[in-house]
Each structure stands twice: as structure tokens, then as C-alpha cells.
Design a protein around this motif. Structure first.
Motif, PDB file in Angstrom:
ATOM      1  N   GLY A 593      10.916  -6.243  19.984  1.00  0.00           N
ATOM      2  CA  GLY A 593      10.503  -5.131  20.822  1.00  0.00           C
ATOM      3  C   GLY A 593       9.336  -4.344  20.303  1.00  0.00           C
ATOM      4  O   GLY A 593       9.079  -3.224  20.782  1.00  0.00           O
ATOM      5  N   HIS A 594       8.599  -4.874  19.334  1.00  0.00           N
ATOM      6  CA  HIS A 594       7.464  -4.169  18.756  1.00  0.00           C
ATOM      7  C   HIS A 594       6.268  -5.117  18.664  1.00  0.00           C
ATOM      8  O   HIS A 594       6.431  -6.339  18.563  1.00  0.00           O
ATOM      9  N   ALA A 595       5.065  -4.530  18.676  1.00  0.00           N
ATOM     10  CA  ALA A 595       3.869  -5.326  18.452  1.00  0.00           C
ATOM     11  C   ALA A 595       3.797  -5.723  16.980  1.00  0.00           C
ATOM     12  O   ALA A 595       4.323  -5.031  16.109  1.00  0.00           O
ATOM     13  N   ASP A 596       3.154  -6.838  16.700  1.00  0.00           N
ATOM     14  CA  ASP A 596       3.038  -7.316  15.331  1.00  0.00           C
ATOM     15  C   ASP A 596       2.072  -6.444  14.532  1.00  0.00           C
ATOM     16  O   ASP A 596       1.168  -5.802  15.080  1.00  0.00           O
ATOM     17  N   TYR A 597       2.259  -6.456  13.202  1.00  0.00           N
ATOM     18  CA  TYR A 597       1.365  -5.738  12.282  1.00  0.00           C
ATOM     19  C   TYR A 597       0.702  -6.753  11.365  1.00  0.00           C
ATOM     20  O   TYR A 597       1.333  -7.719  10.910  1.00  0.00           O
ATOM     21  N   ALA A 598      -0.581  -6.515  11.050  1.00  0.00           N
ATOM     22  CA  ALA A 598      -1.301  -7.340  10.080  1.00  0.00           C
ATOM     23  C   ALA A 598      -2.203  -6.431   9.247  1.00  0.00           C
ATOM     24  O   ALA A 598      -2.942  -5.602   9.794  1.00  0.00           O
ATOM     25  N   GLY A 599      -2.121  -6.557   7.929  1.00  0.00           N
ATOM     26  CA  GLY A 599      -2.924  -5.747   7.034  1.00  0.00           C
ATOM     27  C   GLY A 599      -3.158  -6.463   5.723  1.00  0.00           C
ATOM     28  O   GLY A 599      -2.822  -7.651   5.580  1.00  0.00           O
ATOM     29  N   ALA A 600      -3.718  -5.780   4.754  1.00  0.00           N
ATOM     30  CA  ALA A 600      -4.021  -6.384   3.450  1.00  0.00           C
ATOM     31  C   ALA A 600      -3.798  -5.359   2.358  1.00  0.00           C
ATOM     32  O   ALA A 600      -3.842  -4.144   2.583  1.00  0.00           O
ATOM     33  N   LEU A 601      -3.561  -5.861   1.165  1.00  0.00           N
ATOM     34  CA  LEU A 601      -3.312  -5.012  -0.004  1.00  0.00           C
ATOM     35  C   LEU A 601      -4.005  -5.650  -1.199  1.00  0.00           C
ATOM     36  O   LEU A 601      -3.827  -6.844  -1.459  1.00  0.00           O
ATOM     37  N   ASP A 602      -4.819  -4.850  -1.915  1.00  0.00           N
ATOM     38  CA  ASP A 602      -5.540  -5.370  -3.081  1.00  0.00           C
ATOM     39  C   ASP A 602      -4.849  -4.853  -4.340  1.00  0.00           C
ATOM     40  O   ASP A 602      -5.066  -3.715  -4.770  1.00  0.00           O
ATOM     41  N   LEU A 603      -4.010  -5.697  -4.947  1.00  0.00           N
ATOM     42  CA  LEU A 603      -3.287  -5.305  -6.152  1.00  0.00           C
ATOM     43  C   LEU A 603      -4.133  -5.471  -7.405  1.00  0.00           C
ATOM     44  O   LEU A 603      -3.725  -5.031  -8.487  1.00  0.00           O
ATOM     45  N   ALA A 604      -5.298  -6.101  -7.254  1.00  0.00           N
ATOM     46  CA  ALA A 604      -6.169  -6.271  -8.418  1.00  0.00           C
ATOM     47  C   ALA A 604      -6.849  -4.950  -8.787  1.00  0.00           C
ATOM     48  O   ALA A 604      -7.388  -4.809  -9.886  1.00  0.00           O
ATOM     49  N   ARG A 605      -6.863  -3.976  -7.890  1.00  0.00           N
ATOM     50  CA  ARG A 605      -7.498  -2.688  -8.130  1.00  0.00           C
ATOM     51  C   ARG A 605      -6.486  -1.574  -7.887  1.00  0.00           C
ATOM     52  O   ARG A 605      -6.441  -0.984  -6.813  1.00  0.00           O
ATOM     53  N   PRO A 606      -5.644  -1.274  -8.876  1.00  0.00           N
ATOM     54  CA  PRO A 606      -4.648  -0.216  -8.684  1.00  0.00           C
ATOM     55  C   PRO A 606      -5.315   1.148  -8.577  1.00  0.00           C
ATOM     56  O   PRO A 606      -6.384   1.387  -9.155  1.00  0.00           O
ATOM     57  N   PRO A 607      -4.733   2.069  -7.800  1.00  0.00           N
ATOM     58  CA  PRO A 607      -5.303   3.424  -7.681  1.00  0.00           C
ATOM     59  C   PRO A 607      -5.349   4.107  -9.041  1.00  0.00           C
ATOM     60  O   PRO A 607      -4.529   3.853  -9.929  1.00  0.00           O
ATOM     61  N   ALA A 608      -6.309   5.005  -9.189  1.00  0.00           N
ATOM     62  CA  ALA A 608      -6.466   5.728 -10.453  1.00  0.00           C
ATOM     63  C   ALA A 608      -5.231   6.570 -10.731  1.00  0.00           C
ATOM     64  O   ALA A 608      -4.682   7.225  -9.848  1.00  0.00           O
ATOM     65  N   GLY A 609      -4.788   6.540 -12.002  1.00  0.00           N
ATOM     66  CA  GLY A 609      -3.657   7.346 -12.417  1.00  0.00           C
ATOM     67  C   GLY A 609      -2.305   6.747 -12.127  1.00  0.00           C
ATOM     68  O   GLY A 609      -1.279   7.333 -12.488  1.00  0.00           O
ATOM     69  N   LEU A 610      -2.277   5.568 -11.502  1.00  0.00           N
ATOM     70  CA  LEU A 610      -0.992   4.945 -11.188  1.00  0.00           C
ATOM     71  C   LEU A 610      -0.437   4.225 -12.413  1.00  0.00           C
ATOM     72  O   LEU A 610      -1.164   3.492 -13.096  1.00  0.00           O
ATOM     73  N   ASP A 611       0.838   4.466 -12.698  1.00  0.00           N
ATOM     74  CA  ASP A 611       1.515   3.781 -13.799  1.00  0.00           C
ATOM     75  C   ASP A 611       1.478   2.280 -13.532  1.00  0.00           C
ATOM     76  O   ASP A 611       1.854   1.826 -12.447  1.00  0.00           O
ATOM     77  N   PRO A 612       1.015   1.460 -14.510  1.00  0.00           N
ATOM     78  CA  PRO A 612       0.930   0.005 -14.276  1.00  0.00           C
ATOM     79  C   PRO A 612       2.248  -0.623 -13.832  1.00  0.00           C
ATOM     80  O   PRO A 612       2.254  -1.630 -13.123  1.00  0.00           O
TER      81      PRO A 612
END
Length: 875
Positions: A593-612
Motif C-alpha cells: 500500500g505504499h510507493a517504493d523508496y530508493a536512496g543511497a548511503l555513503d559509509l566511506a565518508r562518516p559525518p564529522a564527530g561521529l563515533d566510528p
């Protein structure tokens, strides 16, 4: 059904008025003692006392049985793979209602499309199976099918469920990741059927003959030996079509295909032995000529015949009995080796030599990011191309089992794929579809979900441990890394490959690309495993409401051979967590009952200050699909058609469906806006397709189909031929596969109007086709062509040799036998020999031709003739 049935009275509550009124010790006062009973009266008194005793015992037993009631749901502790049941279901289970407000309705049918009743159906939350823990909603909801195959599982909460189907008449089956809420489900299960018959030799029963079968519906094969009357029976089979053959020494019965769908009864199978070959040969190292221990497969050039399998001895020698005459190909497999090429040969023409060549070897280490060795990692080599070949321990095991005709091993643990909404995606051993989906589904079924066996239907005894083919010491593999992280992959073909490693706590890693030649040894191939990260988040709709049961897929860009691709189900609050993954990751999500979702995530570049070591958060929004299609289904005269099944075909809403109700009206909601392709199915009409757009009023007017009734007979005896497979091909290349009944008749309706070709091919008879013009009827399900007869003739066998004018044998010559429009063809082997089976009888013409040269002969053949030694000279 009442919540609590009235209890039966116990023995202490039984009426005893007569006993209470009588004084203790004997007769009532003031009465004369009764006369002494006669012998006949004493007998009646004794019989009456015995009957009273039986009744009293029956009352006591019934009063002692537990009362059947609807019980309040109680939490069930997850037990890992398998149905989530508090106890094994009894013969007559007590329905269990869950704590939710959702109802999952469905219909259960067998391979013939007939409803299956008295099945125990259990719905277990996938989230509880995947992540055991205290959860008051993790209730195994239980119901059972009625006489029409319908079932309703009540009290479910939104999410994904594992549906298990159990019963005495079927193989236990399951459907994974069924969405709740969803459309009405349709489950196809496999009945347990039997295949019985007789083997004859020269028209007489043949005892002590090995009868074998295989099928696409089971893993491996099964054999049995005929009794003194030549009879055999193979029971405990799932519904499907089976290939059956027989052999004993230098005699064999050619393979026949036997459909077994529905509850029966089924006609016996008759297998007739004929002369066959005993094939002997050897598997050798092409370079040295030394014998190689291997698994051998003989594949027929005739696609209907069954392959033959054997193991060699330590010196590479093998022997296979009961191989029908004709052209075959020999192949072999051994760990670390490749066939130099399939060997073509004619059965019975000398020994067969199959040559093997050594494969390539990849050696290296698996290390982490700090360069420390990773022990216990599983390794494989995968060709660096789309759909590339895989070399691994699992692939080697599969190759061995295929070479021995054993089928595939069941996956270890719970490895079923996450499928589309409400439909299991076939994968590996569990992907066997048990018979075709019926042409005309029963009314009310709005979605097809194929159920699959959870108890492997593996018909080889035993199959849990296949003895490995002995391995040359020079080709001993190391599929799992040792303490130093070292591995050794053998049997790598020529090409560009990467080594892939998987270990607990790491995403899969890959090596650099290496190009290998035949037999090359590549060393120093290292694989580095990165720690990666976990991905977590919440799935909601555009209004912020949780979407439980959403399917989230994480696919790393550098995934090889599907390794590293993760799929997870959102829990009741829409939350999910999966990993570890690394690099660039494509993320997709979908929910009913929902439209599909498509996206991407770049784990090679973690946000600044994020615990590894922290989770990477990705919240997903699935937009509710709020468009709808509605309308009416009509017959050719404009009258409404009830119980038609309307299915969305293609697109993101593929499989969404409903059933036309009163007035032929239907509505499918929660669809994406735009054009749709609708397929309409009904037992009285052939399937028809319509283009439609959401929001527009749909008027789906069906066209009547036609039908045909056919009787299949033996031309010489006039006897009806039951249990024969019949193929029918109609307009648009639509194909229907049916079987004649016990009386040799079949009815094919409804089918699209137009020209249909009906063909019967079975060993021992000349194949014959019948072209029929089927007109449209004037009412649903009408048979418009009746009294068709298809008479089959017993065939003959013709063998011989083709030579040139110099008397030399000629290979590759096309030899034909013609009679009218009927024709049988064969090709001469390396010795110039040919063999034609199931040849038309009567006055026939035998021809041979190659490169403009030809030969011709006129023959008179009788049914069952075996005409040998016919030589043709090309001119």
C-alpha cells in the motif's frame, strides 16, 4: 462458534433414580419374589448389562476429554527456524486468536487447483523469529481450512508473517514474509501422491527390474524394484510431473513423463523393456592419461530421455547398465578438474573415454584493516562479470550432487529470501514450485503465493552426507582460512576472477582482479576485511505513522555474487537495524500500500564527530499510495460477471488483486497513480487483459471462449489410453499441459477461440498432433468442439548404416522416415550408424541426405517391428 462449549456430564452426574428408589438388599416389600428367569431371559439380561456397561464407559471417556474452546492468546517463545508453535499441533487443533485487529484471509489449493481442507495454518511474526525476545505480540495465530479451502487468521498485528501449512494429505509448506494487512492470499500446496505401474518385457511382466524417477518438483531421484508380477509403486511423492524409466542389465524402458496433480485416482504406468546397452569407460587426465576418480553423467541427445549417473573407481573406470541405444554425451566432474569437452558417443559402441584437465588455483590470505590475519573466514572465487561463475565449497558440493543425480542440498539454517509483498521469491532448494499454477483459479483468490516445502522433499537415501570424490593431493582446497588467514581455492576456470571472503563481524571483502589461464596457480592474493558500520532507522509514511513490516534492502556497490546484500524487516514501530556494511550502499524499501523508496548511503565518508562504532541513521519515508481503480466486469451482453479475479500486472503494484462482487463491481485501492494493466481471470472465461488508468471508471467486458473434448485411443486395439500427457498450443502461443483421464478422455475449457494444436507424444507410440479450430461459445465454459478422436499407432524401430559409394561409413547424415505428413529424424554417429524409434508404420519412405548426396528406400513396417541392418548408400 461459542466461546465455551457445554461440558459433558461426568459419571457422578448420571441419572440413578431407579437405584435410589429401590430398597437396599433386594425386592420391595409386599411383592412376591419374581419367578426364576428362563435361559433365554438370562441371555437377554446379560446382553443388556453388557450394553449398559459400554454406554457408561463411553460417557465417562467423553466427559473426560478437554473442552474445545477459543483460547486467549499467550506469548510463544521463538524457537529459531521452523513454525512458531507452542506445541506440535494436534489432529484437531484449537484455533488461536492473536491480540491484534487484523485478519489474514486466504484459500489453499493443490496443484490441480482443488481446495484442500482440514489443514492447520499458522501465522508466526517474522520479527519474533529473526530477533527472539519477550514480546507480547509474538503469538502464533492458528486456524484451519474449511471444505472450500478458505482460512482466516484472526488477531494479527500489522507486520510480516511466516505462514506454515500442515496436514496429513500434504507436505508441510510455508510462505515467508507475508504482509499484514494485504489482499486475500492464495496458497498452493503439494499433496502426497503415489506413482504405480507395471514393467513388461516382450508383453510379459518383468520382475526384479529397477524403476527410477526424477522431476523438477523434487531434489534428486528415487528407485524401486518390481515384484514377481512386474509391479512397482513409488509413494510419498509431491504433486508434479515425473519422468519414469526402468532398466535391468542390457534391457531398458525409455523414459516417460507422468503428471500427478490432484487427489487422483491415477492410471497405472506401463513401461516396456527393450534392448539397451551397457556403457563402460574411463575418466583420465588429458595430459598423462592416468585415471581420475570422478562422478560421471551420461546425457541423452534425446531431451526426453533421462540422464544416467555413476562413480568411477580409483582408476577412473565406470560401468552403467540399461542405457537406451542412441546418441549420448559423456561428462565427468572431479574436485579441481574440468572436462576437456563433452564426449559424444553411440551407446553400445565400445568404451567411452572422458578427458579432464586441471583447473586453476588461487592462494592468499585474509587480513583485517590492521593487517592481522582473520581465521575462520569462508572464501570463494567469483568471475568478475555480470552473472559470473562461482568457485566455492558450496558450488563444488552442488556440482558433485548434480553429477551424481542427487539434486541440491537444503540450505543450512533459515536462508529464505525476503520476497515481494505476500509472495515468496524462489531461491535454491526451496524454490521448487510444486506443480503449475492452475489455469482458472477458484473465485475469491486475489493473490498467488507459492508455498514451498520446509521439510526437504529429497528422495535419495541417504542424502545428508554425500561421500566426496577422492581429491588429488595436488588439489586439496582450503575453503576456510587457518590461523594465519591462509586459503586455497581450486578448480578455477580460465578468466578474470576476484577472491571474496566472509567472516563474522565484517562485511564481505574482495581482492584485486586476477586474470587466470587454464591450470594457472595465482599466489599472493590478499583480501582485506573492513569493519564497516550498522545502519538503523525508522520507516514512516508522509504523515509520520510507522510502517511495520516494510522490507529494507541494503546493496553495497562493490557486492560480488550477491554477497553483502542485506534484507531486513521493520518491526511493529517501523524500526530496523542491519549490517555491517561498508562503502557506497544502495537502499531500497517497499511496503504493502505504499510507493517504493530508493536512496543511497555513503559509509566511506562518516559525518564529522561521529563515533566510528556508532550506527549510521537512515530514516525512510514511504508515501502512501492513495490512488484506486474501480469498475465493473461484464459478459459480452453487458451483464455483470461475479467472482472474476482482477489482477494488476506489472509495475510497482504487480500482483495486487481483488474479486468482483455483486453487480460485477470491483475496487483496488492503495495504488500508485497512473496507467495499469489489468488481467481478468474467471473459471468460465479464458484470461483477458485490459489497459486502464487509476481514477477512470473501468468497464471490463469479457469475450466468451471455447473448448474441446478429446478421446485418445490405440489405433490397433481401440482401447482408450489413460494417463497420457497432452500438450495444447493456442493463439498467442498459449500452452496448456493436461492428462487424459482413466477412460482416455480430456476436456479443455475455457480456452481462447482460435486454432489450437493438440499433441500427444509417449514412448511406444508414434507422436501425433491434431489441429483444431475452436470457435467461441455463447456461454461461459462452453465446449464448442466435441467428439474429437486422436488415434495413436504403435511405432517401429529402424536401425542401419549409411555409406558412401566407396563403402566407407559416413557420419553426420540426416536420416528420415516419412509417411504422409509424419516424420521421424535421426543423425548418423561417428560410425555411420543410425537408429529411428517410434517410426510410423505401413508403407514408409526412408531417406538419407548430406551435402547434396542422398539415398532412398521404401519399407513396409508393422507395429512393433524392429528392422535392423538397413544400409543406405549416398549417391
Amino acid at each position: 462458534m461459542d466461546d465455551e462449549a457445554p461440558a459433558h456430564p461426568g459419571p457422578e452426574a448420571a441419572p440413578a433414580a431407579d437405584a435410589a428408589e429401590a430398597p437396599p438388599g433386594g425386592d420391595a416389600p409386599g411383592e412376591a419374589p419374581p419367578p426364576a428367569p428362563t435361559r433365554q431371559r438370562r441371555g437377554w439380561l446379560l446382553l443388556g448389562g453388557l450394553m449398559l456397561t459400554v454406554v457408561a464407559v463411553a460417557v465417562f471417556v467423553m466427559a473426560s476429554r478437554p473442552t474445545r474452546r477459543l483460547v486467549a492468546p499467550s506469548p510463544v517463545a521463538p524457537i529459531g527456524p521452523g513454525p512458531l508453535l507452542a506445541n506440535d499441533p494436534p489432529r484437531l487443533p484449537t484455533p488461536v486468536v492473536g491480540p491484534g485487529d487484523q485478519v489474514l484471509a486466504g484459500v489453499v489449493v493443490d496443484g490441480a487447483g482443488l481446495p484442500v481442507e482440514a489443514l492447520v495454518v499458522t501465522a508466526a511474526p517474522e520479527s519474533a523469529v529473526a530477533a527472539p525476545g519477550p514480546d507480547p505480540t509474538a503469538v502464533a495465530v492458528v486456524a484451519f481450512t474449511g471444505a472450500d479451502g478458505h482460512v482466516e487468521l484472526r488477531g494479527l498485528v500489522p507486520g510480516r508473517y511466516r505462514i506454515t501449512l500442515e496436514g496429513d494429505a500434504i507436505f508441510t509448506s510455508e510462505v515467508r514474509y507475508v504482509a499484514v494487512p494485504s489482499d486475500l492470499q492464495r496458497f498452493v500446496v503439494a499433496r502426497q501422491v503415489a506413482l504405480a505401474g507395471v514393467v513388461t518385457d516382450g508383453g510379459r511382466p518383468a520382475p526384479d527390474v529397477t524403476v527410477a524417477l526424477d522431476s523438477d518438483t523434487v531434489s534428486g531421484g528415487r528407485t524401486v524394484t518390481t515384484d514377481r508380477a512386474g509391479r512397482f509403486e513409488l509413494g510419498g511423492l509431491p504433486e508434479g510431473s515425473y519422468r519414469v524409466w526402468a532398466h535391468r542389465g542390457d534391457r531398458a524402458a525409455r523414459a516417460v513423463w507422468v503428471p500427478r496433480l490432484g487427489r487422483g485416482p491415477f492410471a497405472d504406468v506401463t513401461l516396456a523393456l527393450e534392448a539397451a546397452a551397457i556403457v563402460t569407460g574411463r575418466v583420465v587426465d588429458r595430459q598423462t592419461g592416468g585415471g581420475v576418480a570422478a562422478a560421471v553423467t551420461l546425457s541423452p541427445d534425446d531431451g526426453d530421455e533421462a540422464p544416467r549417473h555413476a562413480r568411477t573407481d580409483g582408476n577412473g573406470w565406470f560401468k552403467i547398465e540399461g542405457v537406451p541405444y542412441g546418441r549420448w554425451s559423456g561428462d565427468a566432474w572431479a574436485p579441481g578438474w574440468f572436462p576437456a569437452g563433452a564426449v559424444g558417443f553411440a551407446a553400445g559402441r565400445g568404451d567411452v573415454t572422458i578427458e579432464l584437465v586441471p583447473g586453476g588455483v588461487i592462494e592468499g590470505r585474509v587480513v583485517d584493516e590492521a593487517g592481522s590475519p582473520v581465521a575462520g573466514a569462508q572464501v570463494a572465487a567469483i568471475e568478475d562479470s555480470a552473472g559470473g561463475r562461482e568457485v566455492s565449497a558450496a558450488a563444488a558440493d552442488e556440482q558433485l550432487r548434480r553429477a551424481l543425480g542427487l539434486g541440491l542440498r537444503a540450505p543450512a539454517g533459515d536462508t529464505a529470501a525476503l520476497g515481494d509483498d505476500g509472495q515468496f521469491l524462489a531461491r535454491g532448494e526451496l524454490g521448487v514450485v510444486l506443480g503449475p499454477i492452475p489455469f482458472a483459479p477458484p473465485p475469491g483468490a486475489a493473490r498467488t503465493s507459492v508455498s514451498t516445502p520446509i521439510d526437504r522433499i529429497d528422495l535419495v537415501d541417504p542424502v545428508t552426507a554425500v561421500a566426496a570424490v577422492p581429491v588429488d593431493p595436488a588439489y586439496v582446497p582450503a575453503w576456510v582460512t587457518d590461523g594465519d588467514g591462509r586459503f586455497r581455492i581450486i578448480g578455477v576456470p580460465a578468466g578474470a576472477f576476484v577472491a571474496v571472503a566472509e567472516a563474522a563481524g565484517f562485511p564481505p571483502g574482495r581482492s584485486a582482479r586476477r586474470q587466470l589461464a587454464i591450470g594457472q596457480v595465482a599466489t599472493g592474493v590478499d583480501v582485506t576485511l573492513a569493519r564497516g558500520a550498522m545502519v538503523a532507522g525508522r520507516v514512516t509514511d508522509q504523515r509520520g505513522a510507522a510502517v511495520p513490516g516494510a522490507l529494507i534492502k541494503l546493496a553495497p556497490a562493490d557486492a560480488v555474487g550477491g554477497r553483502g546484500v542485506l534484507e531486513v524487516v521493520a518491526d511493529g514501530d517501523g524500526r530496523y537495524r542491519a549490517g555491517p556494511v561498508a562503502g557506497r550502499v544502495a537502499v531500497t524499501a517497499r511496503a504493502f500500500g505504499h510507493a517504493d523508496y530508493a536512496g543511497a548511503l555513503d559509509l566511506a565518508r562518516p559525518p564529522a564527530g561521529l563515533d566510528p562504532g556508532a550506527d549510521r541513521v537512515l530514516d525512510i519515508t514511504l508515501v502512501v499510495a492513495d490512488a484506486a481503480v474501480e469498475g465493473v466486469v461484464e459478459d459480452p451482453s453487458g451483464l455483470p460477471v461475479l467472482d472474476a479475479r482482477i489482477v494488476v500486472t506489472g509495475g510497482s503494484a504487480d500482483g495486487r488483486a481483488t474479486v468482483a462482487g455483486p453487480g460485477g463491481r470491483f475496487r483496488i485501492a492503495m495504488l500508485p497513480d497512473g496507467p495499469l494493466l489489468l488481467t481478468v481471470e474467471h473459471p468460465g472465461y479464458p484470461p483477458q487483459r485490459f489497459e486502464q488508468t487509476t481514477g477512470d471508471a473501468a468497464r471490463l467486458r469479457l469475450a466468451y471462449g471455447g473448448g474441446l473434448a478429446l478421446l485418445v485411443l490405440d489405433h490397433h486395439t481401440g482401447a482408450s489410453l489413460g494417463g497420457l500427457p497432452v500438450s495444447a498450443v493456442g493463439p498467442g502461443r498459449v500452452r496448456r499441459e493436461v492428462t487424459t483421464g482413466l477412460d482416455g478422455t480430456l476436456t479443455l475449457a475455457p480456452i481462447a477461440a482460435g486454432t489450437w494444436t493438440v499433441t500427444v507424444r509417449t514412448p511406444g507410440y508414434v507422436g501425433r498432433g491434431l489441429e483444431v479450430a475452436v470457435p467461441a461459445g455463447d456461454r461461459p465454459g462452453q465446449v464448442t468442439v466435441r467428439d474429437l478422436r486422436l488415434e495413436l499407432e504403435r511405432g517401429a524401430t529402424v536401425t542401419g548404416t549409411v555409406r558412401d559409394r566407396a563403402g566407407d561409413r559416413v557420419a553426420g547424415v540426416t536420416v528420415r522416415v516419412r509417411r504422409g505428413g509424419e516424420q521421424v529424424t535421426a543423425t548418423t554417429d561417428a560410425d555411420g550408424d543410425y537408429r529411428l524409434v517410434d517410426v510410423p508404420t505401413g508403407a514408409v519412405t526412408l531417406t538419407a541426405d548430406k551435402d547434396g548426396l542422398g539415398a532412398r528406400a521404401e519399407l513396409e513396417l508393422r507395429p512393433g517391428d524392429e528392422r535392423g541392418g538397413l544400409e543406405l548408400t549416398l549417391n
